[in-house]
Design a protein around this motif. Sequence first.
Motif, PDB file in Angstrom:
ATOM      1  N   CYS A 312      37.947  42.258  52.111  1.00 16.32           N
ATOM      2  CA  CYS A 312      37.837  43.217  51.002  1.00 16.32           C
ATOM      3  C   CYS A 312      37.864  42.497  49.657  1.00 16.32           C
ATOM      4  O   CYS A 312      37.124  42.857  48.734  1.00 16.32           O
ATOM      5  N   SER A 313      38.715  41.491  49.545  1.00 16.45           N
ATOM      6  CA  SER A 313      38.800  40.741  48.289  1.00 16.45           C
ATOM      7  C   SER A 313      37.507  40.000  48.010  1.00 16.45           C
ATOM      8  O   SER A 313      37.084  39.883  46.859  1.00 16.45           O
ATOM      9  N   ALA A 314      36.871  39.480  49.079  1.00 12.33           N
ATOM     10  CA  ALA A 314      35.622  38.751  48.887  1.00 12.33           C
ATOM     11  C   ALA A 314      34.491  39.684  48.482  1.00 12.33           C
ATOM     12  O   ALA A 314      33.583  39.294  47.740  1.00 12.33           O
ATOM     13  N   ARG A 315      34.537  40.929  48.975  1.00 15.96           N
ATOM     14  CA  ARG A 315      33.471  41.880  48.673  1.00 15.96           C
ATOM     15  C   ARG A 315      33.598  42.463  47.260  1.00 15.96           C
ATOM     16  O   ARG A 315      32.591  42.708  46.602  1.00 15.96           O
ATOM     17  N   MET A 316      34.846  42.709  46.815  1.00  7.72           N
ATOM     18  CA  MET A 316      35.066  43.408  45.545  1.00  7.72           C
ATOM     19  C   MET A 316      36.068  42.635  44.702  1.00  7.72           C
ATOM     20  O   MET A 316      37.204  42.394  45.140  1.00  7.72           O
ATOM     21  N   SER A 317      35.659  42.291  43.501  1.00  9.88           N
ATOM     22  CA  SER A 317      36.523  41.497  42.621  1.00  9.88           C
ATOM     23  C   SER A 317      37.753  42.272  42.181  1.00  9.88           C
ATOM     24  O   SER A 317      38.822  41.689  41.969  1.00  9.88           O
ATOM     25  N   ILE A 318      37.632  43.603  42.040  1.00  9.84           N
ATOM     26  CA  ILE A 318      38.780  44.402  41.602  1.00  9.84           C
ATOM     27  C   ILE A 318      39.899  44.345  42.642  1.00  9.84           C
ATOM     28  O   ILE A 318      41.091  44.345  42.291  1.00  9.84           O
ATOM     29  N   LEU A 319      39.540  44.267  43.932  1.00 12.12           N
ATOM     30  CA  LEU A 319      40.561  44.139  44.976  1.00 12.12           C
ATOM     31  C   LEU A 319      41.150  42.737  45.009  1.00 12.12           C
ATOM     32  O   LEU A 319      42.329  42.558  45.340  1.00 12.12           O
ATOM     33  N   LYS A 320      40.351  41.742  44.690  1.00  9.32           N
ATOM     34  CA  LYS A 320      40.872  40.381  44.605  1.00  9.32           C
ATOM     35  C   LYS A 320      41.941  40.288  43.530  1.00  9.32           C
ATOM     36  O   LYS A 320      42.996  39.679  43.728  1.00  9.32           O
TER      37      LYS A 320
END
Length: 661
Positions: A312-320
Amino acid sequence: MVQTAGKVKRGFNAEWFAKKNWLTASIQKNSLFCFPCLLFGEDQGTWSRTGYKDLKHLSERTMKHESSNSHLENAVKLGLLGRVNVAAQIDSAYRRGIDSHNRKVEENRYVLGRIITCIKLCGKCETALRGHNESADSLNPGIFRSIFETMCEGDSRLQRHYEAQLVFKGTSSTIQNELLDCMYEVYREEIAKQVDNTSFVAVQADETTDVSCKSQMVIVLRYIMPDLTVTERFLEFVEVKDKTGVGLSNSIKAVLEPLKLKEKLIAQTYDGAAVMSGNVRGVQTVMKETYPNAQFVHCYAHQLNLTLQQLCSARMSILKVFFADLTAFSTFFSGAPKRVAALAEATQRRIPRPAAVRWNFKSRTVNAVWETRDALLQCMKHIREQPGWDAVTISEAYGLSKKLRDRAFMQLLEFFSLLMPEVDVLYNTLQKRSIDAPGINSALCRFKENVQKMRQKTDALAATAHDGTDEPGRRVSSTAPVMKEACDTVISQVEQRFSQSDHLIAAKLVDSSFFPQHVLSFPTPELDCAVKLWPALGNKEKLKSELTTLYRHSELHTGNTALSLLKSIHENNLEETFAETVILVKIIVTTPMTTSESERNFSTLKRIKTFTRNTMGQPRLNALAMLSIESQLIQQLQDFIPKVIDTFCQKKDRRAAFLFK
């Protein structure tokens, strides 16, 4: 040579030269001679001076001559001619020079061995070899130099070399780096020998980041040793520039190619990135083009919770950014006891310590922060307003309190506090030994249904305004699309990883806890899964007969694991009797499955991640990781130091190598 006696005329046959290699002839004297006696004979005999001419009695006279003591002595002298170094016999100074050189070589190899021992100790303790200032009067000369000087105190030979030698002291970075390269080369040769002597191999690959935030891919091999112990060996760090599925697979193939694992590679496992596990052009698909027997599995080293969070972090920067902010809470309350005491007083509980390789770290942290959010705000307020706190703590507390008032952060925190427990339930279900195909499908269906229900509630979660959030003048962005994409990503990734879980089902064939059931009803579906997965199981009927017999003899499966069953078969000399079963057990033991049995051994992949978090990226990272992580193997290799010295000599130029051989 022709001889006439009366009416008889005799001629010499040249084949005699082939029969008697000592025989020679003189054309001028028309006679035969013995070549060794001609050279070294001191008497005036027939064969050495005058020559032999009687062809009638040639056979018996040659046999008599070659049995004589004088001939044997002369033949030995001819055989040894040129073997003795005349210069060594004549020149005593030359002989003394050789003795002196041999003593120096022995001394240099001894010193080099002690230097290698120092490097091994530093690597085992994960300490730096170099200090900030290695001058004689420095207060911090470095661990290596300090250890080496301490060893000199109890070793007169080492002390004499250290004080007298001006060039090769062993403390220079050049020598240390060359020795590190040689040590790693010897280690790789040993791994190649072990892999060559095993039946099956599994490869584990993952991305890891060091303290300098430099990302590298680490490759680990898993196989069974000849003594029937399962081992996982660090192989290599790979710096990958092309992070596509083809680029990553080519990097892995380049590392595995020298080991010749065409048929031996039976399992492959990677982290959560879609480019690794994707079934279209992911690494696992590209790898199967070269290694057709390498089944993709989700292993215990890639924990499901952490894998999905990383994806999820790799897909979306806001989650990272969200998970980075979440880790800040654990970091803040893990260092100073005073902060821990303030947290315990405010919340009556602890926040998990940071541990990026622990599978349930994020889940426990999300739940802890969400359940104690109000008490955490009061704790931060107390730290900011009460005296006795340092400026750094006050500043960090203010930043964390701002996060607890941030609407987007709190909405994502609530969302993951609902999602993480679902992931934990799925993982725990897959950990059960009694898992079967219907059980896997049922668990996956329940998980997808629950996540789909959460996806439908994302709009309501995104509209929630928590107490204390939404400061005046702050622009708030909607988090609903992020939550929906996270749900879709988690569902698709779980389907990819566990849609083919036949290896978990096939493992029940050699799980001793199911043997009483298998006696009553043979597990035909599990057998079909095993034969379909692994072509090495060529004789299905023989395997079925062996398993049927094995299930009835409880004395052969007193242990609780597949490995104990393999050892029991070996101890009772039944490997040929249960040949197909042995192949099946070895495959299942080698495959790093998602089972509690595998968790009993601490993952080498986890130890590497721990190592890289404390290590700066550097050219000799492979060698340092080898010394740290595989120190036990290095200690077991009795000839490790001599091999490193020989490798070091081969890499040096001719003049330098002359000092060591």
